[in-house]
Design a protein around this motif. Structure first.
Motif, PDB file in Angstrom:
ATOM      1  N   GLY A   1       0.791  -1.231   0.000  1.00 56.71           N
ATOM      2  CA  GLY A   1       0.000   0.000   0.000  1.00 56.71           C
ATOM      3  C   GLY A   1       0.823   1.281   0.000  1.00 56.71           C
ATOM      4  O   GLY A   1       0.608   2.166  -0.834  1.00 56.71           O
ATOM      5  N   PRO A   2       1.799   1.410   0.916  1.00 56.99           N
ATOM      6  CA  PRO A   2       2.591   2.647   0.933  1.00 56.99           C
ATOM      7  C   PRO A   2       3.300   2.915  -0.396  1.00 56.99           C
ATOM      8  O   PRO A   2       3.379   4.065  -0.839  1.00 56.99           O
ATOM      9  CB  PRO A   2       3.593   2.394   2.068  1.00 56.99           C
ATOM     10  N   LYS A   3       3.810   1.851  -1.030  1.00 52.13           N
ATOM     11  CA  LYS A   3       4.467   2.046  -2.321  1.00 52.13           C
ATOM     12  C   LYS A   3       3.477   2.507  -3.389  1.00 52.13           C
ATOM     13  O   LYS A   3       3.816   3.313  -4.258  1.00 52.13           O
ATOM     14  CB  LYS A   3       5.125   0.744  -2.785  1.00 52.13           C
ATOM     15  N   VAL A   4       2.257   1.978  -3.332  1.00 54.93           N
ATOM     16  CA  VAL A   4       1.223   2.415  -4.276  1.00 54.93           C
ATOM     17  C   VAL A   4       0.975   3.908  -4.103  1.00 54.93           C
ATOM     18  O   VAL A   4       0.950   4.677  -5.071  1.00 54.93           O
ATOM     19  CB  VAL A   4      -0.089   1.626  -4.066  1.00 54.93           C
ATOM     20  N   GLY A   5       0.796   4.305  -2.835  1.00 53.94           N
ATOM     21  CA  GLY A   5       0.529   5.713  -2.561  1.00 53.94           C
ATOM     22  C   GLY A   5       1.644   6.619  -3.069  1.00 53.94           C
ATOM     23  O   GLY A   5       1.389   7.674  -3.660  1.00 53.94           O
ATOM     24  N   GLY A   6       2.885   6.193  -2.866  1.00 55.99           N
ATOM     25  CA  GLY A   6       4.015   6.990  -3.316  1.00 55.99           C
ATOM     26  C   GLY A   6       4.094   7.078  -4.829  1.00 55.99           C
ATOM     27  O   GLY A   6       4.256   8.168  -5.404  1.00 55.99           O
ATOM     28  N   PHE A   7       3.957   5.937  -5.494  1.00 59.53           N
ATOM     29  CA  PHE A   7       4.041   5.893  -6.958  1.00 59.53           C
ATOM     30  C   PHE A   7       2.920   6.730  -7.565  1.00 59.53           C
ATOM     31  O   PHE A   7       3.154   7.598  -8.430  1.00 59.53           O
ATOM     32  CB  PHE A   7       3.962   4.437  -7.427  1.00 59.53           C
ATOM     33  N   PHE A   8       1.700   6.480  -7.108  1.00 59.81           N
ATOM     34  CA  PHE A   8       0.552   7.212  -7.653  1.00 59.81           C
ATOM     35  C   PHE A   8       0.690   8.719  -7.377  1.00 59.81           C
ATOM     36  O   PHE A   8       0.411   9.553  -8.243  1.00 59.81           O
ATOM     37  CB  PHE A   8      -0.762   6.688  -7.065  1.00 59.81           C
ATOM     38  N   GLY A   9       1.107   9.058  -6.167  1.00 55.21           N
ATOM     39  CA  GLY A   9       1.244  10.477  -5.819  1.00 55.21           C
ATOM     40  C   GLY A   9       2.243  11.187  -6.727  1.00 55.21           C
ATOM     41  O   GLY A   9       1.964  12.276  -7.262  1.00 55.21           O
ATOM     42  N   ASP A  10       3.395  10.562  -6.928  1.00 53.20           N
ATOM     43  CA  ASP A  10       4.404  11.146  -7.824  1.00 53.20           C
ATOM     44  C   ASP A  10       3.859  11.280  -9.243  1.00 53.20           C
ATOM     45  O   ASP A  10       4.031  12.320  -9.896  1.00 53.20           O
ATOM     46  CB  ASP A  10       5.656  10.251  -7.874  1.00 53.20           C
ATOM     47  N   ALA A  11       3.226  10.228  -9.709  1.00 57.37           N
ATOM     48  CA  ALA A  11       2.725  10.242 -11.096  1.00 57.37           C
ATOM     49  C   ALA A  11       1.649  11.310 -11.256  1.00 57.37           C
ATOM     50  O   ALA A  11       1.615  12.033 -12.270  1.00 57.37           O
ATOM     51  CB  ALA A  11       2.188   8.859 -11.477  1.00 57.37           C
ATOM     52  N   MET A  12       0.760  11.434 -10.258  1.00 55.22           N
ATOM     53  CA  MET A  12      -0.307  12.441 -10.331  1.00 55.22           C
ATOM     54  C   MET A  12       0.282  13.851 -10.397  1.00 55.22           C
ATOM     55  O   MET A  12      -0.186  14.701 -11.173  1.00 55.22           O
ATOM     56  CB  MET A  12      -1.242  12.302  -9.124  1.00 55.22           C
ATOM     57  N   ALA A  13       1.317  14.107  -9.597  1.00 56.72           N
ATOM     58  CA  ALA A  13       1.951  15.435  -9.609  1.00 56.72           C
ATOM     59  C   ALA A  13       2.590  15.705 -10.965  1.00 56.72           C
ATOM     60  O   ALA A  13       2.466  16.804 -11.525  1.00 56.72           O
ATOM     61  CB  ALA A  13       2.993  15.514  -8.491  1.00 56.72           C
TER      62      ALA A  13
END
Lengths: 356, 356
Positions: B180-192
């Motif tokens: 989960g934490p890795k998903v949040g990080g990856f998605f957050g970076d990609a969204m930005a």
């Protein structure tokens, strides 16, 4: 490097069976059995297709082996009329189907390894004009079903002879790999003890593809049951029973992703290749690509690993995989494709999924 | 000791599904998603039965997830009209089927993780009145498909936006367990990074039953895809995601042989339970018999071991097994049995074996 055929007319994933290889495999082992005077009784579990069962009979096989009544019904419907069902049949539903099948084909035999099964069979066949012949299953080291000693086989043979509707016809075993000498010893002891109490033991049935070329070394075996030899697979390549060219069934798959260096993803997963390892590492061998390992399967994806500096594949490229265990692949597919030269035909795997 | 129901009206081996348990599982997770504002998109691979997909939608799910076009076609035929196909679709045959499916249901989206797939989709949809929406699959640690970095996701999103017939709709991942934490990080970076180039990213889809109760901890995820939760299985019991009473599907099997002390043989083998281990020891858990281990499977036999001085079973006795991995069991069976109180009905597993 061997280039795999691409079969543009087929969609992936699928199984492609080379009929020339099938012919060679069927005929070679039939010739071996003929030379050594062994009755061959192929197990249909590998192909589950009546046309291949008929080919095996036409080549000289004595009859076929099925594991489930549902498989035997499919084969009987297609005209196969000498079937050994190597399973303990229990319960009124299955016994009624067994009786119905028995009444409509020339020869149907079953196995048993305990009194409950024998008593059920006798009840179901007590009014049969001809008796149901039963082989006693013996555990010669396989650790699955089977009586544990020749004495126990004699007790059950006597039980069979004492009941109506059934008759003792011999011994059957599914040995452990390399278990030929133990089979010979067990069967020899049991035959002597049966003879001592006046019971004939005409059929001594052993089986297994891993030791197929050693079947003649067990002199008291009259019949050999094998399945995998018609297609062969990676497990038999690993045991040096066959070579890659003898593997008739290959799974055709397509590379759908090259996400990272050293990794490719294909569209064949456990729904085609299954998770069977049979003691091997990896989930199949990629034809022409010894540098590639099938390291994991999920249901719809196969994960291939290779050295990160290699680029063996392009997206959309097709590869052929020789599965670890080919019998279970047949059970996953409603249809398979048959290839002879440039001609491809498609057949139903009619006895697939017959668990009852 | 819990006595297993015997179901004399059913023949073994078979799968029996408790509908009260299904209801409880479906409703409990829908309530969780509703509470946390997460769109639930169940994966039909676990049940492969349209009626259960409809139940999931009726309970409040946003739509369904399918892995193969053949599965999606079955579901669309039954009226399911919001489908996410989480697979790289390649090749003219599959693209034509995808387009045909798209043209007849309300919402069909797919994923892609490379340019070859995106270009194929654009070709197949270039004349479509409305664009095909694509999610970029991201590898957040699962090690299967997916772009390896947020930057790579942006490159593919721009590629999609540059081509006719298709539109970028968001991000998708199938994370590793605990990822989960890795998903949040990856998605957050990609969204930005997407925002920085002016691309909207409305859908962020994650999935997996093992972390189902932690889905809300990844705040940028809008949608969760899970399959196994409807039935549950031994792998989820082992991860303490569910208890035995939450396991809706059990394999009903019969003891066919008691060949030796400490060993029983049942009529369910790998053709029902499959060889999937999912990191566990043994091939399932025997309900009410913690002293018994399912140590091996061949295709038609299951081998149970227990202490030699125990006699837990009689020949012909029925047992229930909770399989290691329930999704693959559904794929083995043409039909399953549904139980509600004393009423048993039988349904086809319509989307079984859809590998194309």
């Amino acid at each position: 490097m061997t280039r795999s055929p691409q079969y543009p007319q087929l969609d992936t994933p699928c199984a492609v069976i080379n009929l020339d290889t099938v012919d060679r495999n069927v005929n070679a082992y039939q010739a071996y059995c003929d030379k050594h005077g062994i009755a061959l009784r192929p197990h249909i579990k590998t192909h589950k297709i009546p046309a291949f069962a008929k080919q095996q009979i036409d080549a000289g096989a004595r009859g076929i082996t099925c594991q489930k009544i549902g498989e035997a019904e499919i084969m009987a419907d297609a005209g196969l009329d000498d079937i050994l069902l190597t399973y303990n049949v229990l319960g009124e539903r299955k016994l009624a189907r067994l009786r119905s099948l028995f009444d409509r084909i020339k020869t149907l035999r079953v196995v048993a390894d305990n009194e409950a099964v024998i008593e059920g069979l006798s009840r179901a066949f007590s009014d049969s004009a001809k008796p149901l012949e039963i082989l006693i299953e013996c555990d010669t080291g396989g650790g699955r079903c089977g009586v544990q000693s020749p004495d126990a086989a004699v007790v059950l043979a006597q039980k069979i002879q004492s009941l109506p509707g059934i008759a003792f016809a011999g011994l059957m075993t599914y040995p452990a790999a390399g278990g030929g000498p133990k089979v010979g010893g067990f069967f020899g002891d049991a035959m002597a003890k049966l003879d001592a109490v006046g019971i004939d033991c005409p059929i001594r049935s052993s089986g297994g593809t891993p030791d197929m070329w050693k079947a003649h070394e067990v002199s008291n075996v009259t019949e050999h049951r094998i399945g995998t030899y018609i297609y062969n697979d990676r497990s038999l390549m690993a045991r040096e029973v066959c070579g890659e060219d003898d593997c008739a069934l290959r799974v055709l798959a397509e590379v759908v992703s090259l996400p990272a260096p050293g990794r490719a993803i294909i569209d064949a997963g456990s729904k085609v290749l299954t998770s069977d390892l049979l003691g091997l590492e990896g989930y199949g061998c990629v034809v022409g690509h010894p540098e590639v390992n099938v390291v994991g399967l999920s249901e719809e994806h196969g994960i291939l690993h290779f050295e990160a500096d290699l680029s063996p594949f392009e997206i959309g490229e097709r590869i052929e995989i020789i599965p670890n265990h080919v019998c279970v692949v047949s059970n996953m597919l409603d249809q398979v494709h048959l290839v002879r030269g440039d001609v491809i035909s498609t057949v139903d795997v009619t006895a697939r999924g017959k668990v009852l």
